[in-house]
Design an enzyme around this catalytic site. Structure first.
Site, PDB file in Angstrom:
ATOM      1  N   ARG A  58      -9.754   0.851   8.918  1.00 52.57           N
ATOM      2  CA  ARG A  58      -9.321  -0.515   9.243  1.00 52.57           C
ATOM      3  C   ARG A  58     -10.406  -1.281   9.978  1.00 52.57           C
ATOM      4  O   ARG A  58     -10.215  -2.459  10.300  1.00 52.57           O
ATOM      5  CB  ARG A  58      -8.091  -0.460  10.120  1.00 52.57           C
ATOM      6  CG  ARG A  58      -6.765  -0.644   9.358  1.00 52.57           C
ATOM      7  CD  ARG A  58      -5.681  -0.579  10.368  1.00 52.57           C
ATOM      8  NE  ARG A  58      -4.459  -1.244  10.082  1.00 52.57           N
ATOM      9  CZ  ARG A  58      -3.377  -0.648   9.609  1.00 52.57           C
ATOM     10  NH1 ARG A  58      -3.427   0.612   9.239  1.00 52.57           N
ATOM     11  NH2 ARG A  58      -2.254  -1.334   9.494  1.00 52.57           N
ATOM     12  N   LYS A 110       0.831  -1.211   0.000  1.00 57.19           N
ATOM     13  CA  LYS A 110       0.000   0.000   0.000  1.00 57.19           C
ATOM     14  C   LYS A 110       0.871   1.268   0.000  1.00 57.19           C
ATOM     15  O   LYS A 110       0.616   2.193  -0.756  1.00 57.19           O
ATOM     16  CB  LYS A 110      -0.937   0.022   1.222  1.00 57.19           C
ATOM     17  CG  LYS A 110      -1.895  -1.161   1.298  1.00 57.19           C
ATOM     18  CD  LYS A 110      -2.897  -0.978   2.428  1.00 57.19           C
ATOM     19  CE  LYS A 110      -2.293  -1.018   3.819  1.00 57.19           C
ATOM     20  NZ  LYS A 110      -1.707  -2.320   4.204  1.00 57.19           N
ATOM     21  N   ARG A 121      -0.611  -8.979  13.547  1.00 60.71           N
ATOM     22  CA  ARG A 121      -1.218  -7.961  12.675  1.00 60.71           C
ATOM     23  C   ARG A 121      -2.074  -8.628  11.604  1.00 60.71           C
ATOM     24  O   ARG A 121      -3.120  -8.108  11.210  1.00 60.71           O
ATOM     25  CB  ARG A 121      -0.128  -7.100  12.027  1.00 60.71           C
ATOM     26  CG  ARG A 121       0.540  -6.169  13.035  1.00 60.71           C
ATOM     27  CD  ARG A 121       1.818  -5.569  12.496  1.00 60.71           C
ATOM     28  NE  ARG A 121       1.612  -4.694  11.371  1.00 60.71           N
ATOM     29  CZ  ARG A 121       2.544  -4.398  10.470  1.00 60.71           C
ATOM     30  NH1 ARG A 121       3.742  -4.924  10.560  1.00 60.71           N
ATOM     31  NH2 ARG A 121       2.278  -3.590   9.489  1.00 60.71           N
ATOM     32  N   ARG A 146      11.330  -6.144   5.144  1.00 63.62           N
ATOM     33  CA  ARG A 146      11.089  -4.723   4.881  1.00 63.62           C
ATOM     34  C   ARG A 146      12.001  -3.849   5.753  1.00 63.62           C
ATOM     35  O   ARG A 146      12.167  -4.090   6.943  1.00 63.62           O
ATOM     36  CB  ARG A 146       9.623  -4.387   5.180  1.00 63.62           C
ATOM     37  CG  ARG A 146       9.302  -2.914   5.032  1.00 63.62           C
ATOM     38  CD  ARG A 146       7.841  -2.659   4.854  1.00 63.62           C
ATOM     39  NE  ARG A 146       7.043  -2.960   6.038  1.00 63.62           N
ATOM     40  CZ  ARG A 146       5.737  -2.721   6.104  1.00 63.62           C
ATOM     41  NH1 ARG A 146       5.088  -2.238   5.069  1.00 63.62           N
ATOM     42  NH2 ARG A 146       5.063  -3.015   7.205  1.00 63.62           N
ATOM     43  N   ARG A 186      10.915  -1.667  11.126  1.00 66.19           N
ATOM     44  CA  ARG A 186       9.845  -1.242  12.032  1.00 66.19           C
ATOM     45  C   ARG A 186       9.703  -2.270  13.147  1.00 66.19           C
ATOM     46  O   ARG A 186       9.736  -3.471  12.886  1.00 66.19           O
ATOM     47  CB  ARG A 186       8.518  -1.143  11.252  1.00 66.19           C
ATOM     48  CG  ARG A 186       8.411   0.127  10.452  1.00 66.19           C
ATOM     49  CD  ARG A 186       7.208   0.132   9.549  1.00 66.19           C
ATOM     50  NE  ARG A 186       5.985  -0.397  10.141  1.00 66.19           N
ATOM     51  CZ  ARG A 186       4.801  -0.351   9.547  1.00 66.19           C
ATOM     52  NH1 ARG A 186       4.680   0.206   8.365  1.00 66.19           N
ATOM     53  NH2 ARG A 186       3.733  -0.850  10.134  1.00 66.19           N
TER      54      ARG A 186
HETATM   55  P1  AMP Z   1       0.523   0.691   9.229  1.00 67.84           P
HETATM   56  O1  AMP Z   1       1.750   1.496   9.026  1.00 67.84           O
HETATM   57  O2  AMP Z   1      -0.644   1.193   8.422  1.00 67.84           O
HETATM   58  O3  AMP Z   1       0.753  -0.793   9.069  1.00 67.84           O
HETATM   59  O4  AMP Z   1       0.103   0.893  10.772  1.00 67.84           O
HETATM   60  C1  AMP Z   1       0.960   0.565  11.832  1.00 67.84           C
HETATM   61  C2  AMP Z   1       0.158   0.419  13.102  1.00 67.84           C
HETATM   62  O5  AMP Z   1      -0.483   1.667  13.419  1.00 67.84           O
HETATM   63  C3  AMP Z   1      -0.974  -0.593  13.048  1.00 67.84           C
HETATM   64  O6  AMP Z   1      -0.540  -1.914  13.297  1.00 67.84           O
HETATM   65  C4  AMP Z   1      -1.900  -0.072  14.144  1.00 67.84           C
HETATM   66  O7  AMP Z   1      -1.395  -0.371  15.439  1.00 67.84           O
HETATM   67  C5  AMP Z   1      -1.786   1.436  13.959  1.00 67.84           C
HETATM   68  N1  AMP Z   1      -2.782   1.956  12.979  1.00 67.84           N
HETATM   69  C6  AMP Z   1      -2.523   2.514  11.770  1.00 67.84           C
HETATM   70  N2  AMP Z   1      -3.649   2.864  11.154  1.00 67.84           N
HETATM   71  C7  AMP Z   1      -4.664   2.498  11.971  1.00 67.84           C
HETATM   72  C8  AMP Z   1      -6.084   2.564  11.874  1.00 67.84           C
HETATM   73  N3  AMP Z   1      -6.697   3.089  10.794  1.00 67.84           N
HETATM   74  N4  AMP Z   1      -6.805   2.089  12.915  1.00 67.84           N
HETATM   75  C9  AMP Z   1      -6.222   1.574  14.018  1.00 67.84           C
HETATM   76  N5  AMP Z   1      -4.889   1.464  14.172  1.00 67.84           N
HETATM   77  C10 AMP Z   1      -4.111   1.923  13.153  1.00 67.84           C
END
Ligand code: AMP
Length: 236
Positions: A108, A33, A191, A147, A180
């Site tokens: 999400r 993404k 996740r 990654r 990360r």
């Molecule tokens: P990402 O970089 O999008 O994979 O997000 C990393 C982490 O941030 C996720 O595993 C969640 O803990 C939190 N997070 C990001 N976006 C959301 C969302 N829309 N709703 C809830 N938690 C989020």
């Protein structure tokens, strides 16, 4: 990467609010993404709104939001809906979002999607397209473990498929790449479980509204990008 003024696409055309793009990229962690989003930003001249990036920035700055979110993020769980909805609501009020935006990692959950519907209808806007990047679970684990990302510009690399030119340094900034904390295998698996339970129902939510395009995210970045832009262009 070339940056364009909000609403100005690569062909220099300015989009009126009635044609403003409102896009969502859906897909499991590591589906690509972020990579697709950065290219879409260049192509359509709209800002990428990544709730994950916004939260990581808050964590890095030690803000109250960051302190509240960090535990959930480290465990691979979702941050509370009301926190995320508040964050997105504020972000959409910024000037650059007036002529379009691209969500990456939001919504999400179904409550987040419903809240977004409410925010958009208050703004007199509607979603243009939701693109689901499909990648099987075993590929997700492999991609996330390999990654690495730049802590400065957020560019992502893959140690095998897309390594940086110089050992573990960002091609753009020269800064040392990092893994990360939530890309460690146990957290990735969590996740993915969270994705399956809380996020994957969104595909059906948007399919029922006729907004969903499904794209095979396992192929080369440029091939995937071709399909994503085709889906977006056909929806405009
Ligand atoms: P990402 O970089 O999008 O994979 O997000 C990393 C982490 O941030 C996720 O595993 C969640 O803990 C939190 N997070 C990001 N976006 C959301 C969302 N829309 N709703 C809830 N938690 C989020």
């Amino acid at each position: 990467m070339t940056f364009h003024a909000a609403g100005e696409s690569t062909d220099g055309e300015t989009r009126g609010p009635e044609r403003a793009l409102a896009l969502i990229l859906l897909g499991p962690p590591g589906a690509g993404k972020g990579t697709q989003a950065r290219q879409l930003v260049d192509r359509y001249g709209i800002p990428q709104i990544s709730t994950g990036d916004m939260l990581r920035e808050a964590v890095a700055q030690g803000t109250p939001l960051g302190k509240q979110a960090q535990g959930c993020m480290d465990r691979g769980e979702l941050v509370a809906d009301d926190v995320i909805i508040g964050l997105v609501g504020e972000r959409l009020e910024r000037d650059d979002a007036r002529q379009g935006f691209l969500f990456d990692g939001f919504p999400r959950t179904i409550p987040q999607a419903e809240a977004l519907d409410g925010l958009l209808s208050k703004m007199g806007r509607r979603l243009t397209r939701v693109v689901l990047l499909e990648v099987p679970a075993e590929v997700v684990v492999e991609r996330n473990s390999a990654r690495r990302s730049c802590p400065q510009c957020q560019e992502t690399y893959h140690l095998l498929n897309r390594p940086p030119a110089r050992d573990c340094l960002c091609d753009r900034c020269g800064v040392e790449l990092v893994q990360r904390p939530d890309d460690h295998e146990d957290v990735i698996r969590n996740r993915m479980t969270v994705y399956g339970v809380q996020t994957s129902p969104l595909a059906e939510y948007y399919r029922r509204r006729g907004l969903l395009s499904e794209v095979d995210g396992q192929r080369a970045v440029d091939v995937v990008f071709g399909d994503v832009t085709q889906a977006v262009d056909a929806a405009q």
